[in-house]
Design a protein around this motif. Structure first.
Motif, short mmCIF file in Angstrom:
data_model
loop_
_atom_site.label_atom_id
_atom_site.label_comp_id
_atom_site.label_asym_id
_atom_site.label_seq_id
_atom_site.Cartn_x
_atom_site.Cartn_y
_atom_site.Cartn_z
N ARG A 241 0.45 -1.02 -0.06
CA ARG A 241 -0.06 -0.07 0.10
C ARG A 241 0.63 1.16 0.23
O ARG A 241 1.97 1.50 0.79
CB ARG A 241 -1.01 0.45 1.20
CG ARG A 241 -1.61 1.07 1.33
CD ARG A 241 -2.20 0.90 2.72
NE ARG A 241 -2.59 1.27 3.79
CZ ARG A 241 -1.37 1.87 4.22
NH1 ARG A 241 -1.84 3.84 4.08
NH2 ARG A 241 -0.86 1.64 6.02
N SER A 243 1.32 5.21 0.68
CA SER A 243 0.87 5.83 1.86
C SER A 243 1.90 7.51 0.98
O SER A 243 2.95 7.34 0.59
CB SER A 243 1.98 6.08 3.30
OG SER A 243 1.73 6.86 3.87
N SER A 246 4.00 9.49 3.42
CA SER A 246 5.17 8.95 3.40
C SER A 246 5.51 9.54 2.16
O SER A 246 6.72 9.21 2.34
CB SER A 246 5.24 8.26 4.81
OG SER A 246 4.77 6.79 3.50
N ARG A 250 4.63 0.43 1.99
CA ARG A 250 4.59 -0.35 2.67
C ARG A 250 3.56 -1.32 3.13
O ARG A 250 2.69 -2.04 2.18
CB ARG A 250 4.20 0.28 4.34
CG ARG A 250 4.85 1.81 4.46
CD ARG A 250 4.37 2.51 5.52
NE ARG A 250 4.90 3.70 5.50
CZ ARG A 250 6.23 3.56 6.03
NH1 ARG A 250 6.67 2.77 6.83
NH2 ARG A 250 6.76 4.60 6.66
N SER A 252 0.95 -4.12 4.46
CA SER A 252 0.09 -4.30 4.42
C SER A 252 -1.22 -5.68 4.50
O SER A 252 -0.53 -6.16 3.56
CB SER A 252 -0.83 -3.05 3.48
OG SER A 252 -2.62 -3.30 3.71
#
Length: 268
Positions: A241, A243, A246, A250, A252
């Motif tokens: 996923r 973000s 950020s 990342r 998930s």
């Protein structure tokens, strides 16, 4: 170099003329990290982590490569934790996965139907001093050989082919008995349509328009059935996923959009 009609027409419909033409046109952009594939490079760095972590765990290697920082440190240090492993990268494109795998010591065979992508990948590997066996071919062409692999990677490929079950069959046949299969794709969900097509291609421009066809996305249930038919058992499912806060990809628990599965042959 094989003719396009050979690659599209004789391998049971693994690819289509339209899909092949699409990637032929994009091939020159593979290694432009600030160009059309900028976000593909970011995604690639993220997906490399669970691949390497899974490989190290599956083969009981004395290395822990479970964060982007640890992977980058190993690459910078010239470590070769994958030495002795034979890895097949199916649909390798310009070599975004093949290169780090080879740098980390693996013997890599990488195949792709796109002549332009293979040409770019070969030139890049030569510049980097990497001995990667790049071939303009489809995976099925390896079935008649004696080659079998410790790891078979099929990342973001199955959603671009017509005969998806045949592709999984081929991956399973090319895997050693104690090997590890890595499949990564996009789920056919309403959320994937909004994020991966409307968002990524048309709103944010992360990918060229038309990169994906939502109807060709594969649900985890469909992929599990294809693997089960080949006596493959999943050892891990995970999602990836992005973000916006950020600006990083990342891992998930959600498989709603981008997801990955690691699987191995059932032991009898």
């Amino acid at each position: 170099m094989q003719r396009r009609d050979q690659l599209v027409g004789t391998f049971r419909g693994f690819s289509s003329e339209q899909e092949l033409e699409k990637f032929e046109q994009l091939a020159s952009l593979w290694w432009d990290e600030q160009g059309a594939f900028k976000h593909v490079h970011r995604f690639n760095r993220a997906r490399l982590v669970p691949i390497l972590s899974g490989v190290c765990q599956h083969f009981s290697l004395p290395f822990i490569l479970d964060t982007p920082e640890k992977v980058q440190a190993a690459l910078d240090a010239g470590d070769t934790p994958l030495e002795g492993l034979q890895i097949l990268d199916i649909g390798c494109g310009g070599g975004l996965l093949s290169e780090p795998l080879a740098r980390l010591g693996a013997d890599v065979v990488a195949v792709d139907a796109s002549a332009n992508s293979i040409s770019i990948a070969k030139a890049r590997a030569q510049q980097q001093g990497l001995a990667i066996d790049y071939r303009q071919a489809l995976a099925e062409s390896l079935l008649g050989s004696e080659l079998r692999f410790d790891v078979v990677i099929n990342a973001e490929v199955i959603e671009h082919v017509v005969a998806q079950r045949a592709l999984v069959d081929c991956c399973a046949s090319l895997l050693k008995r104690q090997g590890l299969l890595v499949m990564a794709t996009l789920n056919r969900s309403w959320l994937s349509y909004l994020i991966a097509i409307v968002g990524a291609e048309y709103v944010l421009g992360w990918l060229p328009k038309g990169t994906h066809q939502w109807r060709s996305f594969v649900t985890p249930g469909e992929l599990e059935q294809m693997m089960h038919a080949n006596q493959l058992s999943a050892t891990r499912w995970l999602g990836l996923r992005y973000s916006l806060l950020s600006q990083r990809w990342r891992e998930s628990r959600s498989l709603a959009v981008n997801y990955m599965v690691l699987a191995s042959p059932e032991q009898r």
